[in-house]
Write a protein that holds these residues in place. Structure first.
Motif: not given
Length: 395
Positions: A80-81, A83-85
């Protein structure tokens, strides 16, 4: 008939070419000639000299993945991290799958080594890749290229991967079941009831409009006093204070930790001796596989019934499976000893970096340095550092 003969000759020729290619590759493995799949290896590219070369911007992603994992983040959380970045995979995909992150965390190439022939193709026509669990020799080339991850850190990650995947929930009220790793609270992963062995759970109590965070034995929550009669409820604040006090005790006992490190080195040497035993057991598997092949060949020539052949081979298959389990157990023991040594070094380095006393509780520090906390009573807990050093703390 002629077509059948052509088909037989064609198959024999294909198998001969395939075997020649395999023999050539294996001879190359023995002299250190290694194929590097750069298209699926984040952090490396082929250098001007033909050797692996680090790609700095990609290496930063790899280091970030390892750091977050050791800081206690789950693989889902890491995905998730990333992808968010807006970080892309080596294939240029925006979506990060758990298998991709897990592959990065377990790929020995990131510590500078190369393990060859992890899989093999048994059938040249189906081209199906099969996991090599002792059927063929594997080749480990150490220090093949410049590592992105320090070998000691890589070993710690392998131990942590094994620990997370083999966590079990203990309960007297029913079957022992596998529990999921929790990255939200560090204490969820380490708090245990000293009476029944069950996990402790974070609970919010509300009384007269005021909220209080406490930790309770899960067996006591689920079954009352039926199986666990004396497990205490502990406030989170008192737990945090006791952990901070224990960490400060650690700061004053660095000499003791260095002595533990010497003891861990002895365990590591014992684990290295077991590697020779693993090699012997792997050879036993190869011998048993050859015996199975010979039995099948001879019995087919005799036109023996297939059920009889299966019965003769079943015992040998059972022996092979037993040896495989023995090898797996030895590998886990070696990994635990190696990572234990690495974790002790990590504690020494962490304490040296901090230098001054701890003033407040920190989840990251808890995950890195504390392996278990046993709730003995409402007045006492026992904190285990890196699986080998216990400190009693009063609440």
């Amino acid at each position: 008939m002629i077509l059948q003969l052509y088909a037989m000759f064609s198959q024999a020729e294909s198998e001969s070419i395939s075997n020649n290619v395999k023999d050539g590759r294996r001879k190359g493995y023995q002299i250190g000639k290694v194929p590097m799949m750069y298209g699926s290896l984040l952090g490396y590219r082929k250098g001007p000299d033909g050797e692996p070369e680090i790609v700095p911007e990609e290496a930063e992603i790899v280091v970030d993945i390892y750091t977050r994992f050791l800081d206690g983040e789950s693989i889902v959380g890491i995905c998730n991290h990333l992808e968010n970045q807006g970080v892309k995979t080596i294939k240029g995909n925006a979506k990060w799958h758990q298998s991709t992150v897990r592959h990065i965390l377990t790929n020995e190439k990131y510590k500078g080594d190369v393990l060859i022939q992890k899989t093999y193709i048994a059938d040249i026509f189906s081209k199906k890749s099969i996991q090599n669990t002792g059927e063929l020799p594997q080749y480990l080339i150490k220090n093949h290229h410049v590592p992105i991850i320090e070998p000691s850190v890589f070993d710690i990650v392998q131990y942590e991967m094994s620990r997370r995947s083999n966590r079990h929930e203990v309960s007297r009220g029913g079957k022992t079941t596998k529990s999921k790793y929790s990255s939200k609270y560090a204490l969820t992963d380490v708090l245990r009831c000293n009476e029944c062995g069950s996990k402790y759970k974070r609970v919010t109590w509300t009384s007269l409009g005021e909220k209080q965070i406490v930790w309770r034995c899960t067996s006591r929550i689920d079954h009352g006093k039926k199986f666990c009669k004396n497990s205490p409820t502990i406030s989170e604040e008192s737990l945090h204070k006791a952990i901070v006090n224990a960490l400060n005790v650690m700061l004053t006992t660095k000499t003791t930790i260095h002595e533990l490190l010497k003891g861990s080195m002895a365990a590591l040497l014992g684990a290295n001796r077991s590697e020779m035993q693993i090699g012997t057991l792997s050879n036993e598997i190869a011998v048993l596989n050859n015996q199975i092949f010979e039995i099948v060949r001879e019995e087919i020539e005799k036109r023996t019934d297939s059920k009889i052949i299966e019965e003769k081979c079943a015992l040998l298959h059972e022996k092979i499976e037993g040896i495989k389990k023995e090898i797996q157990q030895m590998q886990l023991q070696k990994q635990a000893a190696s990572s234990g040594n690495g974790r002790l070094r990590e504690i020494c380095e962490a304490l040296d970096e901090i230098g001054t006393e701890f003033r407040e509780y920190n989840d990251v520090v808890t995950r890195r340095l504390i392996s278990k906390i046993r709730i003995v009573s409402n007045k006492k807990i026992i904190i285990t550092f890196c699986g080998c050093m216990d400190i009693e703390q009063l609440l």
